[in-house]
Design a protein around this motif. Sequence first.
Motif, PDB file in Angstrom:
ATOM      1  N   GLN A  13      -7.907  -0.349 -45.680  1.00  0.00           N
ATOM      2  CA  GLN A  13      -7.590  -0.202 -47.057  1.00  0.00           C
ATOM      3  C   GLN A  13      -8.779  -0.670 -48.031  1.00  0.00           C
ATOM      4  O   GLN A  13      -9.676  -1.083 -47.562  1.00  0.00           O
ATOM      5  CB  GLN A  13      -6.328  -1.479 -47.155  1.00  0.00           C
ATOM      6  CG  GLN A  13      -6.786  -3.024 -47.012  1.00  0.00           C
ATOM      7  CD  GLN A  13      -5.539  -3.778 -46.795  1.00  0.00           C
ATOM      8  OE1 GLN A  13      -4.750  -3.482 -46.413  1.00  0.00           O
ATOM      9  NE2 GLN A  13      -5.747  -4.811 -47.909  1.00  0.00           N
ATOM     10  N   CYS A  18     -14.877  -2.996 -54.130  1.00  0.00           N
ATOM     11  CA  CYS A  18     -15.788  -2.367 -53.235  1.00  0.00           C
ATOM     12  C   CYS A  18     -16.520  -0.859 -53.757  1.00  0.00           C
ATOM     13  O   CYS A  18     -15.490  -0.147 -54.176  1.00  0.00           O
ATOM     14  CB  CYS A  18     -15.196  -2.190 -51.826  1.00  0.00           C
ATOM     15  SG  CYS A  18     -16.321  -1.194 -50.807  1.00  0.00           S
ATOM     16  N   GLY A  59     -20.703  -0.298 -42.971  1.00  0.00           N
ATOM     17  CA  GLY A  59     -19.869   0.620 -43.619  1.00  0.00           C
ATOM     18  C   GLY A  59     -19.276   0.306 -44.801  1.00  0.00           C
ATOM     19  O   GLY A  59     -20.053  -0.229 -45.506  1.00  0.00           O
ATOM     20  N   GLY A  60     -18.046   0.492 -45.167  1.00  0.00           N
ATOM     21  CA  GLY A  60     -16.972   0.887 -43.995  1.00  0.00           C
ATOM     22  C   GLY A  60     -16.687   0.070 -43.162  1.00  0.00           C
ATOM     23  O   GLY A  60     -17.106  -1.360 -43.532  1.00  0.00           O
ATOM     24  N   THR A  61     -15.883   0.240 -42.080  1.00  0.00           N
ATOM     25  CA  THR A  61     -15.541  -0.694 -41.116  1.00  0.00           C
ATOM     26  C   THR A  61     -15.805  -0.501 -39.779  1.00  0.00           C
ATOM     27  O   THR A  61     -14.934   0.143 -39.259  1.00  0.00           O
ATOM     28  CB  THR A  61     -14.096  -1.203 -41.468  1.00  0.00           C
ATOM     29  OG1 THR A  61     -13.714  -1.399 -42.661  1.00  0.00           O
ATOM     30  CG2 THR A  61     -13.669  -2.379 -40.405  1.00  0.00           C
ATOM     31  N   ASN A  94     -14.468  -6.880 -39.337  1.00  0.00           N
ATOM     32  CA  ASN A  94     -13.408  -7.397 -39.994  1.00  0.00           C
ATOM     33  C   ASN A  94     -12.539  -8.378 -39.169  1.00  0.00           C
ATOM     34  O   ASN A  94     -12.215  -8.051 -38.221  1.00  0.00           O
ATOM     35  CB  ASN A  94     -12.174  -6.540 -41.078  1.00  0.00           C
ATOM     36  CG  ASN A  94     -13.305  -6.169 -42.069  1.00  0.00           C
ATOM     37  OD1 ASN A  94     -14.279  -6.407 -42.755  1.00  0.00           O
ATOM     38  ND2 ASN A  94     -12.703  -4.986 -42.671  1.00  0.00           N
ATOM     39  N   ARG A 131      -8.283  -7.835 -49.410  1.00  0.00           N
ATOM     40  CA  ARG A 131      -8.564  -7.845 -48.100  1.00  0.00           C
ATOM     41  C   ARG A 131      -7.377  -7.661 -47.040  1.00  0.00           C
ATOM     42  O   ARG A 131      -6.473  -8.115 -47.330  1.00  0.00           O
ATOM     43  CB  ARG A 131      -9.484  -9.047 -47.774  1.00  0.00           C
ATOM     44  CG  ARG A 131     -10.515  -9.443 -48.624  1.00  0.00           C
ATOM     45  CD  ARG A 131     -11.721  -8.439 -48.094  1.00  0.00           C
ATOM     46  NE  ARG A 131     -12.211  -8.448 -46.866  1.00  0.00           N
ATOM     47  CZ  ARG A 131     -13.362  -7.977 -46.277  1.00  0.00           C
ATOM     48  NH1 ARG A 131     -13.775  -7.086 -47.171  1.00  0.00           N
ATOM     49  NH2 ARG A 131     -13.503  -8.118 -45.054  1.00  0.00           N
TER      50      ARG A 131
HETATM   51  S1  SF4 Z   1     -13.773  -3.537 -45.805  1.00  0.00           S
HETATM   52 FE1  SF4 Z   1     -15.853  -3.395 -46.528  1.00  0.00          FE
HETATM   53  S2  SF4 Z   1     -16.392  -1.262 -46.876  1.00  0.00           S
HETATM   54 FE2  SF4 Z   1     -13.869  -1.411 -46.493  1.00  0.00          FE
HETATM   55  S3  SF4 Z   1     -13.337  -1.417 -48.511  1.00  0.00           S
HETATM   56 FE3  SF4 Z   1     -13.393  -3.625 -47.870  1.00  0.00          FE
HETATM   57  S4  SF4 Z   1     -15.533  -4.307 -48.655  1.00  0.00           S
HETATM   58 FE4  SF4 Z   1     -15.624  -2.034 -48.772  1.00  0.00          FE
END
Ligand code: SF4
Length: 373
Positions: A13, A18, A59-61, A94, A131
């Motif tokens: 998400q 971001c 990234g990204g993730t 994450n 988040r």
């Molecule tokens: S997880 Fe990282 S790259 Fe993905 S939207 Fe959130 S801040 Fe941006």
Amino acid sequence: MAGLYIHIPFCKQACVYCNFHFSTNVAYKHKMLEAMVGEIALRKGYLQDETINSIYFGGGTPSLLNKEDLEFFFNAIYKQFKVDSEAEITMEANPDDLNENYVSGLAASPVNRLSIGVQSFFDEELKWMNRAHQATQSIAAVKRVQDAGINNVTIDLIYGIPISTTSKWEENINKALQLNIDHISAYCLTVEEKTLLKKLINKGTVNEPDDEVAHNQFNVLIDKLAEAGYEQYEISNFARNKKYAIHNSSYWKQQPYLGIGPSAHSYNIHTRSWNVNNNHLYIKQLEEGNTAFETEWLSPENRFNEYIMTSLRTMWGCEKTKLETDFTAQLNKIRTPLQKLIEEGNLIDTETHYRLAKHARFFADGISASLFV
Ligand code: SF4
């Protein structure tokens, strides 16, 4: 030595602040990974056979990659490049992805450093940022990673959030310190164009971050982390036991790196290039056997400005010998503003380097810009 950056352009998400390149549609992930491995093969010559001492999955993730995806990348990387046996191999992850199974897979992989996107230990702040995880997941994730034997761990935190307070920020730092990790990155919330945060501020739904509060929080951060034995080796990066990140340090030391994946940047001293920041265009180009980047030649002025900006952000500062030998003409142009910054007490003039004074660190980028040619 050189670095390799792999940009994984997918997220579960969108976080409110971001502006990185990603898509929340993972349906074509496999096609993307094939294209990226294709790019590794096509661009292996960019680093001119330099040994790789840092690989960074950002990234990204990247923690959306499963075990097979990671193996797919590592097979391609080890096939195309000489990788130092001591290379730092970092993955951004994450907290919600770091379950037991995933972590044990990582511990058995070449990944030897994890950068965990904690951001805050308060659920209301995480919710405000949109988040995908909760605070308890972060604490459990760090412990799980350490228990699995990955001890090179860093976490990201964000300060300057409009709904936060300095005492909550202090609590965030205290919680981070309890994790017994050697590295912490802390970033000031910035409002970037085309982000949801910018839209919400424009609509008046959320307050704009307050610079003065952010500045106070930055001061609290550097004092508390110094007290706990962390060196602020770069404006946003703090390390204990000299665990400086090799990957980030290579950017500051202007070492070459190759960036793979949509939106990734590459640098080889003479040029900078950037890949198209559109997943479908990127895949199409690579499927047709083409690369997907644009390049600019870096003029001596570009290289000088970049050196000033990156080196002044570090605790080592800007090396006088390098300025005198590599950038003589540019140095001559900035002697007056340089002297002014020294007289104002913003720059410390040592025998070998120019360094930012402690009170000037919060203004690092503005101070560097005043020395650009
Ligand atoms: S997880 Fe990282 S790259 Fe993905 S939207 Fe959130 S801040 Fe941006």
